[in-house]
Design an enzyme around this catalytic site. Structure first.
Site, PDB file in Angstrom:
ATOM      1  N   LYS A  13     -56.210 -71.953  96.490  1.00  0.00           N
ATOM      2  CA  LYS A  13     -55.202 -72.856  97.067  1.00  0.00           C
ATOM      3  C   LYS A  13     -55.593 -73.289  98.480  1.00  0.00           C
ATOM      4  O   LYS A  13     -55.554 -74.456  98.817  1.00  0.00           O
ATOM      5  CB  LYS A  13     -53.823 -72.163  97.162  1.00  0.00           C
ATOM      6  CG  LYS A  13     -53.245 -71.699  95.854  1.00  0.00           C
ATOM      7  CD  LYS A  13     -51.872 -71.056  96.060  1.00  0.00           C
ATOM      8  CE  LYS A  13     -51.914 -69.781  96.887  1.00  0.00           C
ATOM      9  NZ  LYS A  13     -52.679 -68.665  96.279  1.00  0.00           N
ATOM     10  N   ARG A  88     -42.873 -69.467  97.193  1.00  0.00           N
ATOM     11  CA  ARG A  88     -43.414 -68.391  96.369  1.00  0.00           C
ATOM     12  C   ARG A  88     -42.347 -67.799  95.465  1.00  0.00           C
ATOM     13  O   ARG A  88     -42.656 -66.885  94.692  1.00  0.00           O
ATOM     14  CB  ARG A  88     -43.947 -67.289  97.269  1.00  0.00           C
ATOM     15  CG  ARG A  88     -45.450 -67.290  97.442  1.00  0.00           C
ATOM     16  CD  ARG A  88     -45.818 -66.086  98.253  1.00  0.00           C
ATOM     17  NE  ARG A  88     -47.188 -65.702  98.095  1.00  0.00           N
ATOM     18  CZ  ARG A  88     -48.203 -66.193  98.794  1.00  0.00           C
ATOM     19  NH1 ARG A  88     -48.006 -67.124  99.676  1.00  0.00           N
ATOM     20  NH2 ARG A  88     -49.417 -65.741  98.595  1.00  0.00           N
ATOM     21  N   ARG A 127     -64.009 -62.541  99.356  1.00  0.00           N
ATOM     22  CA  ARG A 127     -63.439 -63.479 100.348  1.00  0.00           C
ATOM     23  C   ARG A 127     -63.669 -62.951 101.760  1.00  0.00           C
ATOM     24  O   ARG A 127     -63.440 -61.777 102.050  1.00  0.00           O
ATOM     25  CB  ARG A 127     -61.935 -63.668 100.110  1.00  0.00           C
ATOM     26  CG  ARG A 127     -61.271 -64.419 101.267  1.00  0.00           C
ATOM     27  CD  ARG A 127     -60.014 -65.141 100.880  1.00  0.00           C
ATOM     28  NE  ARG A 127     -58.903 -64.276 100.515  1.00  0.00           N
ATOM     29  CZ  ARG A 127     -57.715 -64.730 100.118  1.00  0.00           C
ATOM     30  NH1 ARG A 127     -57.493 -66.035 100.018  1.00  0.00           N
ATOM     31  NH2 ARG A 127     -56.761 -63.889  99.801  1.00  0.00           N
ATOM     32  N   ARG A 160     -59.878 -59.492 104.673  1.00  0.00           N
ATOM     33  CA  ARG A 160     -58.462 -59.300 104.996  1.00  0.00           C
ATOM     34  C   ARG A 160     -57.976 -57.927 104.533  1.00  0.00           C
ATOM     35  O   ARG A 160     -58.372 -57.457 103.480  1.00  0.00           O
ATOM     36  CB  ARG A 160     -57.626 -60.389 104.314  1.00  0.00           C
ATOM     37  CG  ARG A 160     -57.482 -61.634 105.161  1.00  0.00           C
ATOM     38  CD  ARG A 160     -56.951 -62.813 104.377  1.00  0.00           C
ATOM     39  NE  ARG A 160     -55.803 -62.507 103.542  1.00  0.00           N
ATOM     40  CZ  ARG A 160     -55.156 -63.434 102.823  1.00  0.00           C
ATOM     41  NH1 ARG A 160     -55.545 -64.691 102.843  1.00  0.00           N
ATOM     42  NH2 ARG A 160     -54.128 -63.092 102.076  1.00  0.00           N
ATOM     43  N   ARG A 171     -50.453 -57.620  94.425  1.00  0.00           N
ATOM     44  CA  ARG A 171     -50.129 -59.020  94.694  1.00  0.00           C
ATOM     45  C   ARG A 171     -50.119 -59.849  93.417  1.00  0.00           C
ATOM     46  O   ARG A 171     -49.332 -60.783  93.278  1.00  0.00           O
ATOM     47  CB  ARG A 171     -51.127 -59.597  95.702  1.00  0.00           C
ATOM     48  CG  ARG A 171     -50.863 -59.070  97.109  1.00  0.00           C
ATOM     49  CD  ARG A 171     -52.028 -59.270  98.036  1.00  0.00           C
ATOM     50  NE  ARG A 171     -52.349 -60.655  98.277  1.00  0.00           N
ATOM     51  CZ  ARG A 171     -53.536 -61.086  98.677  1.00  0.00           C
ATOM     52  NH1 ARG A 171     -54.509 -60.235  98.885  1.00  0.00           N
ATOM     53  NH2 ARG A 171     -53.729 -62.366  98.886  1.00  0.00           N
TER      54      ARG A 171
HETATM   55  P1  ADP Z   1     -53.154 -65.849  99.328  1.00  0.00           P
HETATM   56  O1  ADP Z   1     -53.904 -66.949 100.025  1.00  0.00           O
HETATM   57  O2  ADP Z   1     -54.034 -64.769  98.911  1.00  0.00           O
HETATM   58  O3  ADP Z   1     -52.280 -66.336  98.225  1.00  0.00           O
HETATM   59  P2  ADP Z   1     -51.423 -65.893 101.612  1.00  0.00           P
HETATM   60  O4  ADP Z   1     -52.300 -65.997 102.796  1.00  0.00           O
HETATM   61  O5  ADP Z   1     -50.778 -67.142 101.133  1.00  0.00           O
HETATM   62  O6  ADP Z   1     -52.228 -65.204 100.445  1.00  0.00           O
HETATM   63  O7  ADP Z   1     -50.274 -64.833 101.872  1.00  0.00           O
HETATM   64  C1  ADP Z   1     -50.576 -63.535 102.316  1.00  0.00           C
HETATM   65  C2  ADP Z   1     -49.295 -62.705 102.310  1.00  0.00           C
HETATM   66  O8  ADP Z   1     -48.345 -63.288 103.220  1.00  0.00           O
HETATM   67  C3  ADP Z   1     -48.583 -62.628 100.977  1.00  0.00           C
HETATM   68  O9  ADP Z   1     -49.099 -61.608 100.147  1.00  0.00           O
HETATM   69  C4  ADP Z   1     -47.149 -62.343 101.437  1.00  0.00           C
HETATM   70  O10 ADP Z   1     -46.990 -60.980 101.816  1.00  0.00           O
HETATM   71  C5  ADP Z   1     -47.033 -63.173 102.708  1.00  0.00           C
HETATM   72  N1  ADP Z   1     -46.489 -64.529 102.418  1.00  0.00           N
HETATM   73  C6  ADP Z   1     -47.129 -65.700 102.588  1.00  0.00           C
HETATM   74  N2  ADP Z   1     -46.336 -66.735 102.243  1.00  0.00           N
HETATM   75  C7  ADP Z   1     -45.161 -66.200 101.836  1.00  0.00           C
HETATM   76  C8  ADP Z   1     -43.932 -66.736 101.334  1.00  0.00           C
HETATM   77  N3  ADP Z   1     -43.763 -68.065 101.142  1.00  0.00           N
HETATM   78  N4  ADP Z   1     -42.941 -65.855 101.025  1.00  0.00           N
HETATM   79  C9  ADP Z   1     -43.097 -64.551 101.185  1.00  0.00           C
HETATM   80  N5  ADP Z   1     -44.218 -63.968 101.634  1.00  0.00           N
HETATM   81  C10 ADP Z   1     -45.251 -64.777 101.961  1.00  0.00           C
HETATM   82  P1  ADP Z   2     -55.977 -68.678  97.930  1.00  0.00           P
HETATM   83  O1  ADP Z   2     -55.622 -69.497  99.125  1.00  0.00           O
HETATM   84  O2  ADP Z   2     -55.432 -69.225  96.651  1.00  0.00           O
HETATM   85  O3  ADP Z   2     -55.649 -67.224  98.089  1.00  0.00           O
HETATM   86  P2  ADP Z   2     -58.758 -69.092  98.752  1.00  0.00           P
HETATM   87  O4  ADP Z   2     -58.842 -70.580  98.919  1.00  0.00           O
HETATM   88  O5  ADP Z   2     -58.706 -68.279  99.978  1.00  0.00           O
HETATM   89  O6  ADP Z   2     -57.556 -68.732  97.742  1.00  0.00           O
HETATM   90  O7  ADP Z   2     -59.997 -68.621  97.860  1.00  0.00           O
HETATM   91  C1  ADP Z   2     -60.165 -67.247  97.504  1.00  0.00           C
HETATM   92  C2  ADP Z   2     -61.659 -66.900  97.534  1.00  0.00           C
HETATM   93  O8  ADP Z   2     -62.363 -67.597  96.507  1.00  0.00           O
HETATM   94  C3  ADP Z   2     -62.344 -67.300  98.849  1.00  0.00           C
HETATM   95  O9  ADP Z   2     -63.358 -66.357  99.106  1.00  0.00           O
HETATM   96  C4  ADP Z   2     -62.951 -68.666  98.530  1.00  0.00           C
HETATM   97  O10 ADP Z   2     -64.086 -68.945  99.352  1.00  0.00           O
HETATM   98  C5  ADP Z   2     -63.336 -68.501  97.065  1.00  0.00           C
HETATM   99  N1  ADP Z   2     -63.215 -69.734  96.286  1.00  0.00           N
HETATM  100  C6  ADP Z   2     -62.336 -70.756  96.453  1.00  0.00           C
HETATM  101  N2  ADP Z   2     -62.521 -71.729  95.514  1.00  0.00           N
HETATM  102  C7  ADP Z   2     -63.536 -71.303  94.725  1.00  0.00           C
HETATM  103  C8  ADP Z   2     -64.184 -71.839  93.558  1.00  0.00           C
HETATM  104  N3  ADP Z   2     -63.814 -73.011  93.020  1.00  0.00           N
HETATM  105  N4  ADP Z   2     -65.190 -71.110  93.011  1.00  0.00           N
HETATM  106  C9  ADP Z   2     -65.546 -69.904  93.529  1.00  0.00           C
HETATM  107  N5  ADP Z   2     -64.980 -69.341  94.617  1.00  0.00           N
HETATM  108  C10 ADP Z   2     -63.981 -70.017  95.214  1.00  0.00           C
END
Ligand code: ADP
Ligand code: ADP
Ligand code: ZN
Length: 214
Positions: A13, A88, A127, A160, A171
């Protein structure tokens, strides 16, 4: 253009949202990034959010919803934005819809970046995130030019705290339970678009651009 990114943790995302923000010149708003910035600065919000984030749980709506509504009310959001990590939960989606409908506005697209659970653990363990600018890399798939250093700003890259396998499993459970229902929610509103997130980063982006238009 107002866009929501949906998908499991690690689906890509953030990676896609950053490219969308650049191409369509709209802000990328990540609630996760906002919480992490607060943790880094040692704010009260950061301290409270960290307790939940480290356990792989969602941060309560009381700490999340107003933060997001204030952010999208800022001037730079006039022409739209791409939300990454919000909503979320169904209640979060409802609050956002209500706030927008009061302004006569609505979300244009909810893009689901679809990646099966099997791929997620591998994505997360590889990541690496920039401690300063939030850029994300993957050790294998999207490596930085210089190991451990951010291409964009030269800062250090870290794993992270919540990307450790035990926390990722938690998660994913939380995602299936609380976030996945949003797929039906936005399908019913007629704005859900699904892209195959297992493809290469640029191919996924190409699919998104064909949805959003050039
Ligand atoms: P990812 O990119 O792996 O989906 P995020 O960076 O979006 O993770 O979020 C990391 C953490 O921050 C989540 O696991 C949650 O604990 C918190 N978080 C982020 N956005 C929200 C939201 N909209 N509501 C509740 N918790 C959130
Ligand atoms: P999210 O925001 O949904 O948690 P991220 O954008 O941070 O996800 O991506 C999660 C991990 O996967 C990061 O290490 C990123 O560099 C990698 N990644 C993202 N898109 C791709 C893809 N299309 N193929 C392989 N790895 C990817
Ligand atoms: Zn950086």
């Amino acid at each position: 253009m107002k866009i929501i990114m949906l998908g499991a943790p690690g689906a890509g995302k953030g990676t896609q949202a950053k490219m969308i923000a650049e191409k369509y010149m709209i802000p990328h708003i990540s609630t996760g990034d906002i919480f992490r910035a607060n943790i880094k600065e040692g704010t009260e919000l950061g301290k409270q959010a960290k307790e939940y984030m480290d356990k792989g749980q969602l941060v309560p709506d009381s700490l999340t919803v107003n933060l997001l509504l204030d952010r999208v009310a800022k001037d730079d959001c006039k022409n739209g934005y791409v939300l990454d990590g919000f909503p979320r939960t169904i209640p979060q989606a409802e609050v956002l819809d209500e706030a927008l409908s009061k302004l006569g506005e609505n979300i244009d697209y909810a893009i689901d970046v679809d990646v099966p659970d099997e791929n997620i653990i591998n994505r997360m363990s590889g990541r690496r995130a920039c401690v300063t600018c939030g850029a994300t890399y993957h050790l294998k798939h999207i490596p930085p030019k210089k190991e451990g250093i951010c291409d964009k700003c030269g800062s250090e890259l870290i794993l992270r705290d919540d990307d450790k396998p035990e926390t990722v499993k938690k998660r994913l459970d939380v995602y299936h339970e609380q976030t996945q229902p949003l797929i039906d929610y936005y399908t019913n509103k007629g704005i859900l678009k699904t892209v195959d997130g297992t493809k290469d980063m640029l191919e996924v982006f190409g699919d998104i651009v064909s949805i959003l238009g050039n």
